[in-house]
Design an enzyme around this catalytic site. Structure first.
Site, mmCIF file in Angstrom:
data_model
loop_
_atom_site.group_PDB
_atom_site.id
_atom_site.type_symbol
_atom_site.label_atom_id
_atom_site.label_comp_id
_atom_site.label_asym_id
_atom_site.label_seq_id
_atom_site.Cartn_x
_atom_site.Cartn_y
_atom_site.Cartn_z
ATOM 1 N N GLY A 103 1.190 -0.590 0.133
ATOM 2 C CA GLY A 103 -0.079 -0.086 0.154
ATOM 3 C C GLY A 103 1.340 1.388 -0.161
ATOM 4 O O GLY A 103 0.604 2.323 -0.246
ATOM 5 N N SER A 104 2.062 1.294 0.586
ATOM 6 C CA SER A 104 2.484 2.232 1.087
ATOM 7 C C SER A 104 3.513 2.924 -0.702
ATOM 8 O O SER A 104 3.286 3.727 -1.108
ATOM 9 C CB SER A 104 3.878 2.522 1.721
ATOM 10 O OG SER A 104 3.588 2.040 3.411
ATOM 11 N N ASN B 163 -7.781 4.442 8.823
ATOM 12 C CA ASN B 163 -7.228 3.304 8.747
ATOM 13 C C ASN B 163 -7.022 3.450 10.671
ATOM 14 O O ASN B 163 -7.210 2.877 11.466
ATOM 15 C CB ASN B 163 -6.165 3.418 8.955
ATOM 16 C CG ASN B 163 -5.120 4.897 8.902
ATOM 17 O OD1 ASN B 163 -5.205 5.390 8.441
ATOM 18 N ND2 ASN B 163 -3.741 4.340 9.648
ATOM 19 N N GLN C 277 -7.981 0.363 3.456
ATOM 20 C CA GLN C 277 -8.514 -0.177 4.913
ATOM 21 C C GLN C 277 -10.353 -0.669 3.273
ATOM 22 O O GLN C 277 -10.430 -1.184 4.688
ATOM 23 C CB GLN C 277 -9.089 0.997 5.848
ATOM 24 C CG GLN C 277 -7.601 1.441 6.825
ATOM 25 C CD GLN C 277 -7.297 0.217 7.003
ATOM 26 O OE1 GLN C 277 -8.043 -0.740 7.571
ATOM 27 N NE2 GLN C 277 -6.098 -0.062 8.398
ATOM 28 N N SER D 124 -3.734 -2.937 -0.481
ATOM 29 C CA SER D 124 -2.790 -3.715 -0.204
ATOM 30 C C SER D 124 -2.774 -5.271 0.194
ATOM 31 O O SER D 124 -4.463 -5.190 0.969
ATOM 32 C CB SER D 124 -2.111 -2.638 2.130
ATOM 33 O OG SER D 124 -1.119 -4.076 2.022
ATOM 34 N N HIS E 88 -2.176 -7.524 3.098
ATOM 35 C CA HIS E 88 -2.218 -7.757 4.532
ATOM 36 C C HIS E 88 -3.317 -7.145 4.960
ATOM 37 O O HIS E 88 -3.317 -7.141 6.586
ATOM 38 C CB HIS E 88 -0.913 -7.670 4.748
ATOM 39 C CG HIS E 88 -0.512 -6.390 5.468
ATOM 40 N ND1 HIS E 88 -0.006 -5.589 6.165
ATOM 41 C CD2 HIS E 88 0.162 -5.142 4.655
ATOM 42 C CE1 HIS E 88 -0.379 -4.933 5.921
ATOM 43 N NE2 HIS E 88 0.464 -4.106 5.389
ATOM 44 N N THR F 167 11.126 -8.916 -11.048
ATOM 45 C CA THR F 167 10.574 -9.772 -11.013
ATOM 46 C C THR F 167 8.975 -10.095 -10.176
ATOM 47 O O THR F 167 9.331 -9.444 -8.634
ATOM 48 C CB THR F 167 11.547 -10.720 -10.886
ATOM 49 O OG1 THR F 167 12.737 -10.268 -11.606
ATOM 50 C CG2 THR F 167 10.967 -12.527 -10.955
ATOM 51 N N CYS G 135 1.826 3.122 13.056
ATOM 52 C CA CYS G 135 2.582 3.529 12.292
ATOM 53 C C CYS G 135 2.914 4.958 13.556
ATOM 54 O O CYS G 135 4.300 5.172 13.440
ATOM 55 C CB CYS G 135 2.466 4.625 11.127
ATOM 56 S SG CYS G 135 1.192 3.385 10.240
HETATM 57 C C1 PLP Z 1 -1.781 0.122 5.979
HETATM 58 C C2 PLP Z 1 -1.931 1.438 5.295
HETATM 59 C C3 PLP Z 1 -2.104 1.437 4.631
HETATM 60 C C4 PLP Z 1 0.184 1.064 4.038
HETATM 61 O O1 PLP Z 1 0.013 0.173 3.480
HETATM 62 P P1 PLP Z 1 1.668 -0.967 3.599
HETATM 63 O O2 PLP Z 1 0.832 -2.403 2.692
HETATM 64 O O3 PLP Z 1 1.587 -1.896 5.427
HETATM 65 O O4 PLP Z 1 2.058 -0.712 3.346
HETATM 66 C C5 PLP Z 1 -1.452 2.780 3.397
HETATM 67 N N1 PLP Z 1 -3.020 3.387 3.723
HETATM 68 C C6 PLP Z 1 -3.865 3.031 4.883
HETATM 69 C C7 PLP Z 1 -4.487 3.527 5.105
HETATM 70 C C8 PLP Z 1 -3.665 1.880 5.690
HETATM 71 O O5 PLP Z 1 -4.542 1.363 6.607
#
Ligand code: PLP
Length: 393
Positions: free
Chosen positions: A69-70, A149, A177, A197, A199, A235, A323
Protein backbone atom coordinates in the site's frame (compact mmCIF):
# COMPACT_ATOMS: atom_id res chain seq x y z
CA UNK A 1 -5.02 -14.25 22.61
CA UNK A 2 -7.74 -11.92 21.41
CA UNK A 3 -6.65 -10.13 18.25
CA UNK A 4 -8.47 -6.83 17.74
CA UNK A 5 -5.93 -5.04 15.55
CA UNK A 6 -7.10 -6.07 12.09
CA UNK A 7 -6.64 -2.54 10.74
CA UNK A 8 -2.90 -2.96 11.34
CA UNK A 9 -2.68 -6.32 9.65
CA UNK A 10 -4.63 -9.55 9.25
CA UNK A 11 -4.00 -13.27 9.36
CA UNK A 12 -3.43 -14.98 6.01
CA UNK A 13 -6.46 -17.08 5.14
CA UNK A 14 -5.40 -20.79 4.94
CA UNK A 15 -7.08 -21.06 1.51
CA UNK A 16 -4.94 -18.14 0.33
CA UNK A 17 -1.79 -19.75 1.67
CA UNK A 18 -2.47 -23.09 0.03
CA UNK A 19 -2.97 -21.37 -3.32
CA UNK A 20 0.33 -19.52 -2.87
CA UNK A 21 2.52 -22.45 -1.82
CA UNK A 22 3.08 -24.16 -5.20
CA UNK A 23 4.42 -20.87 -6.57
CA UNK A 24 7.40 -21.03 -4.21
CA UNK A 25 8.59 -24.53 -5.07
CA UNK A 26 6.84 -26.08 -8.07
CA UNK A 27 5.86 -23.23 -10.37
CA UNK A 28 8.81 -20.96 -9.69
CA UNK A 29 9.39 -19.89 -13.30
CA UNK A 30 9.81 -16.20 -14.05
CA UNK A 31 6.52 -15.15 -15.67
CA UNK A 32 8.41 -12.97 -18.16
CA UNK A 33 10.34 -15.94 -19.59
CA UNK A 34 9.38 -17.50 -22.91
CA UNK A 35 9.57 -21.26 -22.21
CA UNK A 36 6.37 -23.08 -21.41
CA UNK A 37 7.46 -23.77 -17.80
CA UNK A 38 6.97 -20.05 -17.14
CA UNK A 39 3.55 -20.15 -18.76
CA UNK A 40 2.02 -21.57 -15.59
CA UNK A 41 3.18 -18.61 -13.50
CA UNK A 42 2.23 -16.08 -16.18
CA UNK A 43 -1.25 -17.58 -16.20
CA UNK A 44 -1.50 -17.30 -12.40
CA UNK A 45 -0.45 -13.63 -12.53
CA UNK A 46 -3.06 -12.95 -15.22
CA UNK A 47 -5.76 -14.66 -13.17
CA UNK A 48 -4.87 -12.66 -10.05
CA UNK A 49 -5.09 -9.45 -12.10
CA UNK A 50 -8.58 -10.44 -13.25
CA UNK A 51 -9.69 -11.24 -9.71
CA UNK A 52 -8.44 -7.92 -8.31
CA UNK A 53 -9.95 -5.94 -11.19
CA UNK A 54 -13.34 -7.54 -10.68
CA UNK A 55 -13.57 -6.32 -7.07
CA UNK A 56 -13.51 -2.64 -8.13
CA UNK A 57 -15.15 -2.83 -11.55
CA UNK A 58 -11.88 -2.24 -13.43
CA UNK A 59 -10.27 -3.90 -16.45
CA UNK A 60 -7.44 -6.32 -15.73
CA UNK A 61 -4.98 -4.28 -17.80
CA UNK A 62 -5.57 -1.32 -15.46
CA UNK A 63 -4.22 -3.26 -12.43
CA UNK A 64 -0.51 -3.03 -11.51
CA UNK A 65 1.14 -5.10 -8.80
CA UNK A 66 3.37 -3.25 -6.34
CA UNK A 67 5.25 -3.92 -3.12
CA UNK A 68 2.36 -2.82 -0.89
CA UNK A 69 0.00 0.00 0.00
CA UNK A 70 2.77 2.45 0.87
CA UNK A 71 4.46 1.96 -2.49
CA UNK A 72 1.17 2.44 -4.35
CA UNK A 73 0.49 5.67 -2.43
CA UNK A 74 4.01 6.96 -3.14
CA UNK A 75 3.63 6.04 -6.79
CA UNK A 76 0.27 7.74 -7.19
CA UNK A 77 1.49 11.05 -5.83
CA UNK A 78 5.08 11.24 -7.05
CA UNK A 79 4.55 9.91 -10.56
CA UNK A 80 1.43 12.02 -11.16
CA UNK A 81 3.33 15.07 -9.97
CA UNK A 82 6.09 14.24 -12.42
CA UNK A 83 3.84 13.49 -15.37
CA UNK A 84 1.51 16.47 -14.90
CA UNK A 85 4.06 18.93 -13.44
CA UNK A 86 3.94 20.98 -16.65
CA UNK A 87 0.18 21.48 -16.30
CA UNK A 88 0.48 22.54 -12.67
CA UNK A 89 2.11 21.91 -9.34
CA UNK A 90 -0.85 21.91 -6.97
CA UNK A 91 -2.15 18.82 -5.17
CA UNK A 92 -5.10 18.50 -2.80
CA UNK A 93 -5.37 15.91 -0.05
CA UNK A 94 -6.93 15.71 3.41
CA UNK A 95 -5.60 16.19 6.93
CA UNK A 96 -6.43 12.63 7.96
CA UNK A 97 -4.57 10.61 5.32
CA UNK A 98 -2.23 7.74 6.16
CA UNK A 99 1.40 8.80 6.50
CA UNK A 100 2.19 7.06 3.20
CA UNK A 101 0.26 9.94 1.61
CA UNK A 102 1.03 12.75 4.06
CA UNK A 103 4.78 12.21 4.16
CA UNK A 104 4.89 11.84 0.37
CA UNK A 105 2.97 15.12 0.04
CA UNK A 106 5.43 16.81 2.39
CA UNK A 107 8.31 15.49 0.30
CA UNK A 108 6.66 16.89 -2.83
CA UNK A 109 6.35 20.28 -1.13
CA UNK A 110 10.13 20.24 -0.76
CA UNK A 111 10.38 19.59 -4.52
CA UNK A 112 8.42 22.75 -5.31
CA UNK A 113 4.85 21.40 -5.34
CA UNK A 114 2.07 23.07 -3.36
CA UNK A 115 -0.25 20.92 -1.28
CA UNK A 116 -3.59 21.89 0.25
CA UNK A 117 -4.65 19.74 3.23
CA UNK A 118 -8.43 19.96 3.40
CA UNK A 119 -10.18 19.82 6.78
CA UNK A 120 -12.62 17.20 7.99
CA UNK A 121 -15.67 17.64 10.20
CA UNK A 122 -16.01 16.31 13.76
CA UNK A 123 -16.82 12.82 12.41
CA UNK A 124 -13.80 12.76 10.12
CA UNK A 125 -15.68 13.35 6.85
CA UNK A 126 -13.95 15.58 4.33
CA UNK A 127 -15.55 19.00 3.85
CA UNK A 128 -16.71 18.86 0.24
CA UNK A 129 -17.23 22.63 -0.07
CA UNK A 130 -13.68 23.26 1.13
CA UNK A 131 -12.39 20.59 -1.24
CA UNK A 132 -14.07 22.17 -4.25
CA UNK A 133 -13.01 25.67 -3.21
CA UNK A 134 -9.39 24.49 -3.01
CA UNK A 135 -9.29 23.56 -6.70
CA UNK A 136 -7.21 25.97 -8.81
CA UNK A 137 -6.28 26.08 -12.51
CA UNK A 138 -2.94 24.45 -11.62
CA UNK A 139 -4.44 21.63 -9.53
CA UNK A 140 -3.41 18.27 -10.96
CA UNK A 141 -4.51 15.73 -8.36
CA UNK A 142 -6.96 15.14 -5.52
CA UNK A 143 -5.99 12.29 -3.19
CA UNK A 144 -8.51 11.35 -0.50
CA UNK A 145 -8.61 8.02 1.30
CA UNK A 146 -11.63 5.73 0.94
CA UNK A 147 -11.87 4.89 4.64
CA UNK A 148 -9.75 6.06 7.53
CA UNK A 149 -7.45 3.52 9.16
CA UNK A 150 -7.80 4.98 12.67
CA UNK A 151 -11.39 6.10 13.14
CA UNK A 152 -12.98 4.09 10.31
CA UNK A 153 -14.88 6.97 8.71
CA UNK A 154 -15.89 6.22 5.11
CA UNK A 155 -15.46 9.17 2.74
CA UNK A 156 -18.07 10.24 0.14
CA UNK A 157 -15.98 8.96 -2.78
CA UNK A 158 -18.70 9.36 -5.37
CA UNK A 159 -19.14 13.04 -4.51
CA UNK A 160 -15.37 13.62 -4.44
CA UNK A 161 -15.02 11.86 -7.80
CA UNK A 162 -17.76 14.00 -9.30
CA UNK A 163 -16.04 17.19 -8.12
CA UNK A 164 -12.69 16.02 -9.53
CA UNK A 165 -14.27 15.11 -12.86
CA UNK A 166 -16.17 18.42 -13.09
CA UNK A 167 -12.89 20.34 -12.77
CA UNK A 168 -10.78 18.01 -14.90
CA UNK A 169 -8.55 16.98 -11.98
CA UNK A 170 -7.27 13.42 -11.42
CA UNK A 171 -8.66 11.56 -8.42
CA UNK A 172 -6.60 9.05 -6.43
CA UNK A 173 -7.91 7.16 -3.42
CA UNK A 174 -5.94 5.25 -0.79
CA UNK A 175 -8.37 2.34 -0.47
CA UNK A 176 -6.12 0.13 1.65
CA UNK A 177 -8.75 -0.11 4.42
CA UNK A 178 -11.72 -0.24 2.07
CA UNK A 179 -10.69 -2.54 -0.80
CA UNK A 180 -12.63 -5.83 -0.64
CA UNK A 181 -14.10 -4.66 2.69
CA UNK A 182 -16.80 -2.31 1.38
CA UNK A 183 -18.25 -1.89 -2.13
CA UNK A 184 -16.08 0.22 -4.46
CA UNK A 185 -16.52 0.90 -8.15
CA UNK A 186 -13.96 2.96 -10.04
CA UNK A 187 -16.42 4.02 -12.76
CA UNK A 188 -19.34 4.96 -10.52
CA UNK A 189 -16.98 6.86 -8.23
CA UNK A 190 -14.87 8.45 -11.00
CA UNK A 191 -11.68 7.08 -9.46
CA UNK A 192 -8.58 7.44 -11.67
CA UNK A 193 -6.11 5.71 -9.35
CA UNK A 194 -6.60 3.43 -6.36
CA UNK A 195 -4.16 1.87 -3.89
CA UNK A 196 -4.76 -1.37 -1.99
CA UNK A 197 -2.71 -3.86 -0.02
CA UNK A 198 -2.68 -7.65 0.46
CA UNK A 199 -2.15 -7.88 4.20
CA UNK A 200 -5.25 -5.86 5.13
CA UNK A 201 -7.53 -8.42 3.43
CA UNK A 202 -6.21 -11.73 4.83
CA UNK A 203 -3.57 -11.87 2.13
CA UNK A 204 0.23 -11.74 2.39
CA UNK A 205 2.35 -8.76 3.38
CA UNK A 206 4.59 -6.93 0.90
CA UNK A 207 2.18 -7.05 -2.02
CA UNK A 208 -0.08 -4.25 -3.15
CA UNK A 209 -1.97 -3.06 -6.16
CA UNK A 210 -2.45 0.17 -8.03
CA UNK A 211 -5.41 0.69 -10.28
CA UNK A 212 -4.57 3.23 -12.97
CA UNK A 213 -7.38 4.22 -15.31
CA UNK A 214 -6.53 3.76 -18.98
CA UNK A 215 -5.30 7.08 -20.37
CA UNK A 216 -3.80 8.44 -17.14
CA UNK A 217 -0.28 9.62 -17.95
CA UNK A 218 1.43 8.26 -14.85
CA UNK A 219 5.22 7.62 -15.02
CA UNK A 220 7.00 4.50 -13.93
CA UNK A 221 8.15 4.60 -10.34
CA UNK A 222 10.55 1.68 -10.01
CA UNK A 223 12.97 1.71 -12.96
CA UNK A 224 14.45 -1.44 -14.46
CA UNK A 225 12.88 -4.20 -16.54
CA UNK A 226 9.76 -3.99 -18.64
CA UNK A 227 7.38 -5.70 -16.20
CA UNK A 228 3.88 -4.36 -15.59
CA UNK A 229 3.71 -2.74 -19.04
CA UNK A 230 6.97 -0.87 -18.33
CA UNK A 231 5.42 0.95 -15.41
CA UNK A 232 6.71 -1.03 -12.44
CA UNK A 233 9.98 -2.88 -12.89
CA UNK A 234 11.04 -5.92 -10.88
CA UNK A 235 10.52 -9.65 -11.19
CA UNK A 236 6.95 -10.43 -10.24
CA UNK A 237 6.31 -11.53 -6.66
CA UNK A 238 4.30 -14.44 -7.99
CA UNK A 239 3.29 -16.07 -4.65
CA UNK A 240 2.30 -12.63 -3.34
CA UNK A 241 0.34 -11.82 -6.49
CA UNK A 242 -1.47 -15.16 -6.35
CA UNK A 243 -2.15 -14.46 -2.67
CA UNK A 244 -3.63 -10.98 -3.10
CA UNK A 245 -5.75 -12.25 -6.00
CA UNK A 246 -7.19 -15.11 -3.96
CA UNK A 247 -7.64 -12.92 -0.86
CA UNK A 248 -9.48 -10.29 -2.91
CA UNK A 249 -11.74 -12.92 -4.42
CA UNK A 250 -12.61 -14.47 -1.02
CA UNK A 251 -13.09 -11.12 0.76
CA UNK A 252 -15.32 -9.76 -1.98
CA UNK A 253 -17.38 -12.96 -2.05
CA UNK A 254 -17.94 -12.88 1.74
CA UNK A 255 -18.20 -9.11 2.05
CA UNK A 256 -21.89 -8.84 2.85
CA UNK A 257 -21.94 -11.74 5.29
CA UNK A 258 -18.78 -10.64 7.12
CA UNK A 259 -19.87 -7.02 7.28
CA UNK A 260 -23.20 -7.90 8.82
CA UNK A 261 -21.61 -10.11 11.43
CA UNK A 262 -18.81 -7.66 12.29
CA UNK A 263 -21.18 -4.71 12.40
CA UNK A 264 -23.35 -6.49 14.97
CA UNK A 265 -20.40 -7.28 17.22
CA UNK A 266 -18.90 -3.83 16.75
CA UNK A 267 -22.17 -2.14 17.69
CA UNK A 268 -22.42 -4.33 20.77
CA UNK A 269 -18.86 -3.33 21.68
CA UNK A 270 -19.57 0.37 21.15
CA UNK A 271 -22.81 0.26 23.09
CA UNK A 272 -21.28 -1.51 26.10
CA UNK A 273 -18.24 0.77 26.23
CA UNK A 274 -20.23 3.99 26.01
CA UNK A 275 -22.81 2.80 28.54
CA UNK A 276 -20.51 1.17 31.06
CA UNK A 277 -17.36 3.29 30.98
CA UNK A 278 -17.85 6.90 32.12
CA UNK A 279 -16.13 9.75 30.25
CA UNK A 280 -15.72 7.70 27.10
CA UNK A 281 -16.49 8.78 23.54
CA UNK A 282 -16.67 7.15 20.13
CA UNK A 283 -14.45 8.70 17.46
CA UNK A 284 -15.47 8.72 13.80
CA UNK A 285 -18.85 8.68 12.12
CA UNK A 286 -21.35 6.52 14.07
CA UNK A 287 -22.96 5.26 10.83
CA UNK A 288 -20.62 5.79 7.90
CA UNK A 289 -17.75 3.77 9.32
CA UNK A 290 -15.96 0.54 8.49
CA UNK A 291 -18.02 -2.38 9.82
CA UNK A 292 -15.09 -3.69 11.89
CA UNK A 293 -13.83 -0.44 13.41
CA UNK A 294 -14.37 0.99 16.88
CA UNK A 295 -12.24 3.88 18.14
CA UNK A 296 -12.68 5.39 21.59
CA UNK A 297 -11.22 8.11 23.76
CA UNK A 298 -11.18 7.76 27.52
CA UNK A 299 -10.53 10.89 29.52
CA UNK A 300 -7.68 10.84 32.07
CA UNK A 301 -6.11 7.79 30.42
CA UNK A 302 -2.81 7.39 28.55
CA UNK A 303 -3.27 5.17 25.49
CA UNK A 304 0.06 3.43 26.06
CA UNK A 305 -0.67 2.32 29.62
CA UNK A 306 -4.06 1.00 28.53
CA UNK A 307 -2.44 -1.04 25.72
CA UNK A 308 0.15 -2.57 28.03
CA UNK A 309 -2.50 -3.68 30.52
CA UNK A 310 -4.71 -5.00 27.72
CA UNK A 311 -1.73 -6.96 26.41
CA UNK A 312 -1.21 -8.48 29.85
CA UNK A 313 -4.79 -9.72 29.61
CA UNK A 314 -4.06 -11.21 26.17
CA UNK A 315 -5.82 -8.52 24.12
CA UNK A 316 -4.18 -6.85 21.10
CA UNK A 317 -5.49 -3.36 20.40
CA UNK A 318 -3.93 -0.16 19.18
CA UNK A 319 -3.68 3.47 20.16
CA UNK A 320 -3.43 5.90 17.30
CA UNK A 321 -2.12 3.84 14.40
CA UNK A 322 0.68 1.29 14.26
CA UNK A 323 2.82 3.87 12.51
CA UNK A 324 2.47 6.57 15.15
CA UNK A 325 2.60 4.34 18.19
CA UNK A 326 6.03 4.51 19.69
CA UNK A 327 5.96 8.28 19.34
CA UNK A 328 4.40 10.54 21.95
CA UNK A 329 2.57 12.73 19.46
CA UNK A 330 -1.18 12.27 19.56
CA UNK A 331 -2.77 11.04 16.35
CA UNK A 332 -3.06 13.65 13.60
CA UNK A 333 -6.47 12.18 12.79
CA UNK A 334 -7.87 12.77 16.28
CA UNK A 335 -6.46 16.30 16.30
CA UNK A 336 -8.05 16.93 12.87
CA UNK A 337 -11.51 15.98 14.16
CA UNK A 338 -11.04 18.65 16.83
CA UNK A 339 -10.04 16.69 19.93
CA UNK A 340 -7.71 18.45 22.36
CA UNK A 341 -4.25 16.88 22.91
CA UNK A 342 -5.00 15.48 26.36
CA UNK A 343 -8.08 13.60 25.14
CA UNK A 344 -6.46 12.40 21.91
CA UNK A 345 -3.76 10.75 24.04
CA UNK A 346 -6.27 8.36 25.58
CA UNK A 347 -7.45 6.68 22.42
CA UNK A 348 -8.04 3.01 21.74
CA UNK A 349 -8.72 1.40 18.37
CA UNK A 350 -10.25 -2.07 18.29
CA UNK A 351 -10.70 -3.62 14.85
CA UNK A 352 -12.55 -6.91 14.43
CA UNK A 353 -12.24 -9.76 11.96
CA UNK A 354 -14.73 -12.32 10.69
CA UNK A 355 -13.37 -14.66 13.36
CA UNK A 356 -14.09 -12.33 16.30
CA UNK A 357 -16.68 -13.75 18.71
CA UNK A 358 -19.21 -12.25 21.12
CA UNK A 359 -17.33 -13.87 24.03
CA UNK A 360 -14.12 -12.12 22.96
CA UNK A 361 -15.89 -8.76 22.79
CA UNK A 362 -17.51 -9.20 26.19
CA UNK A 363 -14.25 -10.29 27.78
CA UNK A 364 -12.54 -7.27 26.21
CA UNK A 365 -15.11 -4.82 27.59
CA UNK A 366 -15.03 -6.43 31.05
CA UNK A 367 -11.23 -6.21 31.09
CA UNK A 368 -11.18 -2.68 29.73
CA UNK A 369 -13.56 -1.49 32.45
CA UNK A 370 -11.25 -2.79 35.16
CA UNK A 371 -8.16 -1.33 33.47
CA UNK A 372 -9.69 2.10 33.14
CA UNK A 373 -10.91 2.10 36.75
CA UNK A 374 -7.45 1.11 37.90
CA UNK A 375 -5.64 3.72 35.79
CA UNK A 376 -8.03 6.46 36.84
CA UNK A 377 -7.64 5.53 40.50
CA UNK A 378 -3.94 6.35 40.09
CA UNK A 379 -4.49 9.61 38.18
CA UNK A 380 -4.17 12.90 40.10
CA UNK A 381 -5.98 14.66 37.24
CA UNK A 382 -8.94 12.36 37.62
CA UNK A 383 -8.96 12.84 41.38
CA UNK A 384 -9.04 16.64 40.98
CA UNK A 385 -11.75 16.36 38.37
CA UNK A 386 -13.93 14.16 40.57
CA UNK A 387 -13.49 16.53 43.53
CA UNK A 388 -14.75 19.40 41.38
CA UNK A 389 -17.58 17.31 39.98
CA UNK A 390 -18.69 16.33 43.48
CA UNK A 391 -18.49 19.87 44.84
CA UNK A 392 -20.66 21.05 41.95
CA UNK A 393 -23.46 18.67 42.90
C1 PLP B 1 -1.87 -0.08 6.04
C2 PLP B 1 -2.18 1.14 5.26
C3 PLP B 1 -1.28 1.63 4.30
C4 PLP B 1 0.07 1.00 4.05
O1 PLP B 1 -0.05 -0.24 3.43
P1 PLP B 1 1.21 -1.25 3.47
O2 PLP B 1 0.82 -2.37 2.58
O3 PLP B 1 1.35 -1.66 4.91
O4 PLP B 1 2.40 -0.50 2.97
C5 PLP B 1 -1.65 2.76 3.58
N1 PLP B 1 -2.83 3.36 3.78
C6 PLP B 1 -3.71 2.93 4.69
C7 PLP B 1 -5.02 3.63 4.84
C8 PLP B 1 -3.42 1.81 5.47
O5 PLP B 1 -4.30 1.40 6.37
Amino acid sequence: MIYLDNAATTKVNPEVLSEMLPYFTEHYGNPSALYSFAGETAKAVAEARERVAKVIGANAEEIYFTGGGSESDNWALKATAEAYGKKGKHIITSKIEHHAILHTAEWLEKQGYEVTYVDVDENGTIRLDELEAAIRPDTILISVMAANNEIGTIQPLKEIGAIARKHGVLFHTDAVQAFAHIPLNVDEMNIDMLSASGHKINGPKGIGIMYIRKGVQIRSFIHGGAQERQRRAGTHNVPGIVGIGKAAEISARNMEKNNEQERKLRDHLIQRVLEEIPYSRLNGDPQKRLPNNANFCFRFIEGESMLILLDQAGICGSSGSACTSGSLDPSHVLLAIGLPHEIAHGSLRLTLSEETTLEEIDYTVDTLKKIIERLRSMSPLYEDFMKKENSNV
